[in-house]
Design an enzyme around this catalytic site. Sequence first.
Site, PDB file in Angstrom:
ATOM      1  N   GLU A   1       0.812  -1.225   0.000  1.00 61.48           N
ATOM      2  CA  GLU A   1       0.000   0.000   0.000  1.00 61.48           C
ATOM      3  C   GLU A   1       0.844   1.273   0.000  1.00 61.48           C
ATOM      4  OE1 GLU A   1      -2.810  -0.431   3.215  1.00 61.48           O
ATOM      5  OE2 GLU A   1      -3.471  -2.383   2.494  1.00 61.48           O
TER       6      GLU A   1
ATOM      7  N   ASN B   1       2.075  -5.190  -3.151  1.00 61.51           N
ATOM      8  CA  ASN B   1       0.696  -5.549  -2.821  1.00 61.51           C
ATOM      9  C   ASN B   1      -0.104  -4.286  -2.488  1.00 61.51           C
ATOM     10  OD1 ASN B   1      -1.151  -7.799  -2.138  1.00 61.51           O
ATOM     11  ND2 ASN B   1      -1.014  -7.065  -0.029  1.00 61.51           N
TER      12      ASN B   1
ATOM     13  N   HIS C   1     -10.183  -5.852  -2.298  1.00 65.28           N
ATOM     14  CA  HIS C   1     -11.253  -5.582  -1.324  1.00 65.28           C
ATOM     15  C   HIS C   1     -12.337  -4.837  -2.101  1.00 65.28           C
ATOM     16  CE1 HIS C   1      -8.969  -7.123   1.995  1.00 65.28           C
ATOM     17  NE2 HIS C   1      -7.952  -6.329   1.705  1.00 65.28           N
TER      18      HIS C   1
ATOM     19  N   GLU D   1      -6.156 -10.734  -1.271  1.00 67.16           N
ATOM     20  CA  GLU D   1      -6.976 -10.472  -0.073  1.00 67.16           C
ATOM     21  C   GLU D   1      -8.445 -10.346  -0.462  1.00 67.16           C
ATOM     22  OE1 GLU D   1      -5.465  -7.146   2.230  1.00 67.16           O
ATOM     23  OE2 GLU D   1      -3.387  -7.730   1.905  1.00 67.16           O
TER      24      GLU D   1
ATOM     25  N   ASP E   1     -12.184 -10.031  -0.953  1.00 67.56           N
ATOM     26  CA  ASP E   1     -13.510 -10.077  -0.333  1.00 67.56           C
ATOM     27  C   ASP E   1     -14.376  -9.068  -1.075  1.00 67.56           C
ATOM     28  OD1 ASP E   1     -12.597  -7.652   0.922  1.00 67.56           O
ATOM     29  OD2 ASP E   1     -12.179  -8.698   2.806  1.00 67.56           O
TER      30      ASP E   1
HETATM   31  O1  G3I Z   1      -4.116  -7.663  18.940  1.00 64.30           O
HETATM   32  C1  G3I Z   1      -4.994  -6.662  19.462  1.00 64.30           C
HETATM   33  C2  G3I Z   1      -5.622  -7.139  20.737  1.00 64.30           C
HETATM   34  O2  G3I Z   1      -4.611  -7.337  21.703  1.00 64.30           O
HETATM   35  C3  G3I Z   1      -6.646  -6.094  21.191  1.00 64.30           C
HETATM   36  O3  G3I Z   1      -7.307  -6.583  22.317  1.00 64.30           O
HETATM   37  C4  G3I Z   1      -7.646  -5.818  20.110  1.00 64.30           C
HETATM   38  C5  G3I Z   1      -8.634  -4.721  20.500  1.00 64.30           C
HETATM   39  O4  G3I Z   1      -9.122  -4.035  19.375  1.00 64.30           O
HETATM   40  O5  G3I Z   1      -6.970  -5.399  18.944  1.00 64.30           O
HETATM   41  C6  G3I Z   1      -6.075  -6.374  18.447  1.00 64.30           C
HETATM   42  O6  G3I Z   1      -5.454  -5.876  17.289  1.00 64.30           O
HETATM   43  C7  G3I Z   1      -6.276  -5.811  16.122  1.00 64.30           C
HETATM   44  C8  G3I Z   1      -5.631  -6.681  15.044  1.00 64.30           C
HETATM   45  O7  G3I Z   1      -6.324  -6.539  13.829  1.00 64.30           O
HETATM   46  C9  G3I Z   1      -5.614  -8.160  15.435  1.00 64.30           C
HETATM   47  O8  G3I Z   1      -6.908  -8.638  15.619  1.00 64.30           O
HETATM   48  C10 G3I Z   1      -6.339  -4.379  15.671  1.00 64.30           C
HETATM   49  O9  G3I Z   1      -7.076  -3.603  16.598  1.00 64.30           O
HETATM   50  C11 G3I Z   1      -7.003  -4.280  14.308  1.00 64.30           C
HETATM   51  O10 G3I Z   1      -6.882  -2.959  13.824  1.00 64.30           O
HETATM   52  C12 G3I Z   1      -6.310  -5.216  13.346  1.00 64.30           C
HETATM   53  O11 G3I Z   1      -6.992  -5.155  12.103  1.00 64.30           O
HETATM   54  C13 G3I Z   1      -6.294  -5.711  11.006  1.00 64.30           C
HETATM   55  C14 G3I Z   1      -6.058  -4.649   9.940  1.00 64.30           C
HETATM   56  O12 G3I Z   1      -5.413  -5.228   8.823  1.00 64.30           O
HETATM   57  C15 G3I Z   1      -5.210  -3.497  10.447  1.00 64.30           C
HETATM   58  O13 G3I Z   1      -4.996  -2.578   9.428  1.00 64.30           O
HETATM   59  C16 G3I Z   1      -7.137  -6.819  10.422  1.00 64.30           C
HETATM   60  O14 G3I Z   1      -7.285  -7.880  11.352  1.00 64.30           O
HETATM   61  C17 G3I Z   1      -6.481  -7.340   9.149  1.00 64.30           C
HETATM   62  O15 G3I Z   1      -7.340  -8.255   8.516  1.00 64.30           O
HETATM   63  C18 G3I Z   1      -6.229  -6.176   8.208  1.00 64.30           C
HETATM   64  O16 G3I Z   1      -5.614  -6.653   7.039  1.00 64.30           O
HETATM   65  C19 G3I Z   1      -5.287  -5.679   6.053  1.00 64.30           C
HETATM   66  C20 G3I Z   1      -4.049  -6.177   5.330  1.00 64.30           C
HETATM   67  O17 G3I Z   1      -3.004  -6.421   6.254  1.00 64.30           O
HETATM   68  C21 G3I Z   1      -3.589  -5.182   4.259  1.00 64.30           C
HETATM   69  N1  G3I Z   1      -4.687  -4.864   3.361  1.00 64.30           N
HETATM   70  C22 G3I Z   1      -5.907  -4.431   3.993  1.00 64.30           C
HETATM   71  C23 G3I Z   1      -6.384  -5.469   5.015  1.00 64.30           C
HETATM   72  C24 G3I Z   1      -7.720  -5.072   5.601  1.00 64.30           C
HETATM   73  O18 G3I Z   1      -7.625  -3.896   6.345  1.00 64.30           O
END
Ligand code: G3I
Length: 384
Positions: free
Chosen positions: A132, A173, A209, A240, A242
Amino acid sequence: MRQLHQLAKAAGKLYFGSATDNGELSDATYVSILKDADMFGQITPGNGQKWQYTEPTRGSFSFTAGDQIASFAQSNGQLLRCHALVWHSQLPNWVSSGTWTAAELTSVINTHIANEVGHYKGQCYAWDVVNEALNEDGSYRDSVFYRVLGDSYIPIAFKAAAAADQDTKLYYNDYNIEGSGSKQQGTIKIVKLVQDAGGKIDGVGMQAHLIVGSTPSQSTLESVIRSYISAGVTEVAYTELDIRFSSLPPSESGLQQQASDYGAVTRACLAVDACVGITIWDYTDKYSWIPSVFPGSGAALLWDENFSRKPAYSTVSSILRAAATGGGGSTGIPTATSTAPEPTSTSCTVVKWGQCGGRGYTGCTACASGSTCTYSNDYYSQCL
Ligand code: G3I
């Protein structure tokens, strides 16, 4: 009834896969589907390999979360796509808020990549090296990397990854690069930037996405894939995928539209040999990232939150099956894909760019004339 990955392989693709995340692996119902290598032949860690988890403080590395997913994939015989090395998001504060000279930040990038790619050496079919880097208008995103190093941080990252593992595929990516436009042109600019700097870039990862009803047509998707191959990469993937609803719950006709949109992506990948596979960004709506980022949106995946398959699942499955058995028929799959090998057949020929060997591979090994089966890594030999 054959499953998605089996069908994709039989249609000449390398994999059909899913992302997953550590917290979900305690859900037994979820795991029973995810671990089926005939359904998902490839796994991507959704979070655990990101900088915030792997180098939370400078020089202190932790691979616990990523390793859990890597060993899950390995124990189930699934390929691992690795994600992501240099990204403005999920970056620890010590990097994003640091005051860096160009030399210091280059060293920080090199050290991070050498350690992480070195740790996973031999395990990753591919790495998303830079993630990105672009704005919607195709210009470079304002990040600490770009502010300090300009666009040079991109070839720096690719060179560091190549130095740490010669056998993994190196990808740029991004999202909103599946259709034509400024961001597509920006992606082509990045491919050339890395190559002009003497770096290796193997692939473009189109995150995909997408939104129900706004998914680009199959022909647009195909021509964009071809534009990346023309720019100089040897492969692309939907990394990715969806396709979300902007409002919920979906109507019956909405679910049909979603199925049609998934079908366009599947057909586009099948139509171009250099598209190696499709990864959905988790497989069930129960664990999709979308509702937390786009409240009121969702239902984007092939399984609903109760693990029931949606119409889109049937569409993807039947398109792959038609390609696997060589029958384009009413699916409109171009004839080129119908020459792809059945994995159990021995008297067959692999088309140029197709897989001809690798760990766990049971398909044809003879390449079409004009191409030779070339070792790429332990998991993949390709007709080149
Ligand atoms: O690990 C913490 C946990 O300790 C805490 O309790 C909880 C409370 O909110 O948060 C947890 O972290 C979260 C993490 O995912 C793991 O679950 C973050 O808040 C959350 O922001 C994070 O979101 C991820 C996101 O990227 C962040 O930008 C998504 O799961 C993940 O699917 C998403 O993936 C991205 C790709 O890497 C790049 N392309 C876009 C895609 C979708 O956004």
